[in-house]
Design an enzyme around this catalytic site. Structure first.
Site, PDB file in Angstrom:
ATOM      1  N   VAL A 100       6.503   4.279   6.157  1.00 35.66           N
ATOM      2  CA  VAL A 100       5.150   4.640   5.750  1.00 35.66           C
ATOM      3  C   VAL A 100       4.735   3.813   4.531  1.00 35.66           C
ATOM      4  O   VAL A 100       5.536   3.606   3.619  1.00 35.66           O
ATOM      5  CB  VAL A 100       5.107   6.140   5.368  1.00 35.66           C
ATOM      6  CG1 VAL A 100       3.780   6.504   4.725  1.00 35.66           C
ATOM      7  CG2 VAL A 100       5.364   7.014   6.588  1.00 35.66           C
ATOM      8  N   CYS A 101       3.483   3.327   4.541  1.00 38.57           N
ATOM      9  CA  CYS A 101       2.938   2.704   3.327  1.00 38.57           C
ATOM     10  C   CYS A 101       1.489   3.117   3.179  1.00 38.57           C
ATOM     11  O   CYS A 101       1.028   4.039   3.838  1.00 38.57           O
ATOM     12  CB  CYS A 101       3.106   1.192   3.349  1.00 38.57           C
ATOM     13  SG  CYS A 101       2.044   0.369   4.532  1.00 38.57           S
ATOM     14  N   ALA A 102       0.744   2.430   2.301  1.00 41.74           N
ATOM     15  CA  ALA A 102      -0.623   2.856   2.005  1.00 41.74           C
ATOM     16  C   ALA A 102      -1.550   2.647   3.197  1.00 41.74           C
ATOM     17  O   ALA A 102      -2.312   3.531   3.567  1.00 41.74           O
ATOM     18  CB  ALA A 102      -1.146   2.116   0.784  1.00 41.74           C
TER      19      ALA A 102
END
Lengths: 382, 189
Positions: A76-78
């Protein structure tokens, strides 16, 4: 970068379902540590680990021993770019079944899961929309081709599509109070669907647009005229906070009463002056209502508040037994609980209030950024 | 328009995360220790990420200029030389002593030998800028009659500059530790 392994995506909807169904999931969050500490995907059996993507540019070897072998890994990232970058490297390193969150935390923040609350006595249905990423809850009453939406979120297209799928036209949108943690979609949705936007007048001193005053004299009908939407003035979280009783079955409590906590009185002004209002609402106004009403709040703080199918709801009478905020003996102790040691305020809450008053008009990207992070509207949220 | 010079300008405008940091990392491998890179990006996330990356890798984040939608990030490559012990120049004063001299309005010259971008993001009020690498060519701008106080970030580059300038007959004193802990009068970006 020559990558041949393609990582597969998982949607925010699938992650939401996994949390509701208590499926095991392990999240490798590759955002900055400060962003992770502030706000992350959480749920009953979701494990997570934070390693910023920029520590993994040269290789993912250091993180491999820290990943569990027995459950699916979700990166998961932004937005999603860095999570694809890391997920592909993990795939190259031989980890199977690694996926990335499509659209990243932005998509996570915006996804709404519709959950049916129940049927209405004279036909019609009530739905709750669970915004898992931020802990916000919206409601839609549908009856005989008409709909009303309470505490509409910014993603108005979700409500439009849902109403359409039920063959209903949105006639009313209501906000229980002027929100400080998220941007209301109530006015926009009413404009787009030709409906009426209702807002408690005591919260609307500074708003710069037209609205219908929501007060105890308001008579709002949806579909069958027998269906009653009855506002109950219940100040405390804000001076105008108004609860809504639907069909003499459901109590939409806004940010006054949650399943495991109560509202905080400090986001719209002076906590001290509204603490007494909150006390009166919770300990006398609500006490006079039927204990059989199903409380449906505008937020939840923890996934432990999710019930069957992801629904967030509890009998009012039961909350008088179990909710710590409804079991404080003295006025003095109550005042202390709701005015001291409060969690930090929601991200950009002043700008969000200004936006909800129509005093500033941020663009879509700015609105998205303002809403990043948890809601923190309850006194017990940390 | 600010004209900070950097040893390399890397254009990452229009690139989404993670590419600005991935490219910066690669470009950094080609720089010499102590050199400065300017990375230009439009991805807002790059502001927090470049700081986090610099911190975790030991490079020195100097600062960011905001020009419209463009973020100009400046990072100085960690210098192995700075860690190495050179011969120590005999004459030094600490930051507080220099502040006292500035307060007393003594006729002194403060020479800042850091990179232009470091100087640009904050320097002692009135300090003259000559980066260490340019000292050979530019020491003619200084006077042998002046009382010169040499400053850098931690006192190491200035130590080296003092040894060098002393050999050439300048009246120099090293300032220790220098800008990393400076709390006297300052011009800031």
């Amino acid at each position: 970068m020559t990558t041949t392994t393609k990582a597969n995506a998982i949607t925010a909807r699938e992650v939401t379902r996994a949390i509701i169904e208590s499926k095991p999931l392990f999240i490798l969050d590759v955002r900055n540590t400060s962003d992770y500490d502030d706000w992350k995907i959480e749920g009953g059996i979701v494990g997570s680990l934070n390693v910023p993507y920029f520590d993994l540019i040269d290789g993912v070897e250091e993180v491999l021993p820290k990943l569990p072998k027995d459950r699916d890994i979700l990166v998961v990232c932004a937005k999603e770019g860095s999570s694809i970058f890391v997920a592909e490297q993990l795939g190259e390193a031989g980890i199977e079944g690694v996926r990335y969150l499509q659209g990243g935390m932005k998509a996570w923040s915006e996804y709404l899961e519709p959950v049916k609350v129940g049927d209405l006595k004279d036909g019609g249905e009530l739905y709750q929309f669970v915004r898992m990423g931020k802990g916000c809850l919206s409601y839609m009453v549908v009856s005989e081709g008409e709909a009303a939406v309470v505490d509409t979120l910014r993603m108005t297209d979700v409500f439009e599509k849902f109403a359409k799928s039920k063959g209903a036209v949105i006639k009313h949108t209501l906000d229980t109070h002027l929100h400080a943690d998220h941007i209301s979609g109530g006015r926009k949705l009413a404009e787009q669907s030709g409906g009426t936007y209702w807002l408690p007048p005591k919260d609307a001193d500074e708003v710069v647009f037209e609205y219908h005053p929501l007060d105890e004299q308001s008579r709002i009908t949806v579909g069958r005229t027998e269906l009653s939407i009855r506002p109950v003035y219940s100040p405390g979280h804000t001076i105008g906070s108004t609860s809504i009783v639907i069909d003499n079955q459901y109590l939409l409590s806004g940010d006054i009463l949650f399943v495991e906590s109560i509202g905080r009185p400090d986001l719209a002004g002076n906590a001290g002056s509204w603490a007494d209002d909150l006390r009166k609402t919770l300990y006398s106004t609500y006490k006079e209502l039927s204990g059989d009403l199903l409380v449906l709040p505008a937020h939840f703080g923890k996934t432990s508040e999710l019930g069957e199918g992801g629904r967030v709801a509890a009998r009012l009478g039961d909350l008088y037994e179990s909710n710590p905020g409804l079991n404080i003996a003295s006025d003095e102790e109550f005042r202390k609980t709701v005015t001291t040691n409060l969690p930090s305020q929601p991200n950009a809450y002043q700008e969000i209030r200004q936006t909800n008053m129509g005093r500033i008009v941020p663009n879509d990207d700015e609105q998205r950024d303002m809403e990043i992070g948890p809601n923190r509207c309850a006194v017990h949220d940390k | 328009m600010t004209t900070f010079s950097a040893n390399q300008v890397l254009d990452c405008k229009g690139l989404a995360c993670p590419m600005p940091i991935v490219r910066t990392k690669k470009a950094m491998d080609g720089l010499k220790p102590g050199e400065v890179i300017e990375m230009q990006a439009t991805d807002k996330g790059s502001l927090a990420d470049i700081q986090g990356w610099a911190k975790n890798t030991g490079h020195y984040y100097l600062g960011t200029l905001h020009e419209g939608a463009v973020l100009r990030h400046f990072v100085r490559k960690a210098s192995a030389e700075e860690e190495k012990e050179d011969a120590t120049y005999g004459r030094s004063i600490n930051n507080e002593e220099l502040i006292a001299k500035l307060d007393a309005k003594d006729a002194i010259v403060v020479l800042d030998v850091r990179e232009p971008a470091e100087y640009g993001f904050g320097h002692i009020l009135g300090a003259v800028s000559i980066p260490l690498g340019e000292l050979d060519n530019k020491h003619g701008e200084l006077s042998k009659e002046s009382e010169i106080y040499v400053v850098c970030r931690t006192g190491k580059r200035s130590n080296y500059a003092c040894l060098h300038l002393n050999e050439k007959g300048f009246n120099v004193t090293n300032v220790v530790p220098g800008m990393s802990e400076w709390n006297g009068p300052k011009e800031e970006k």
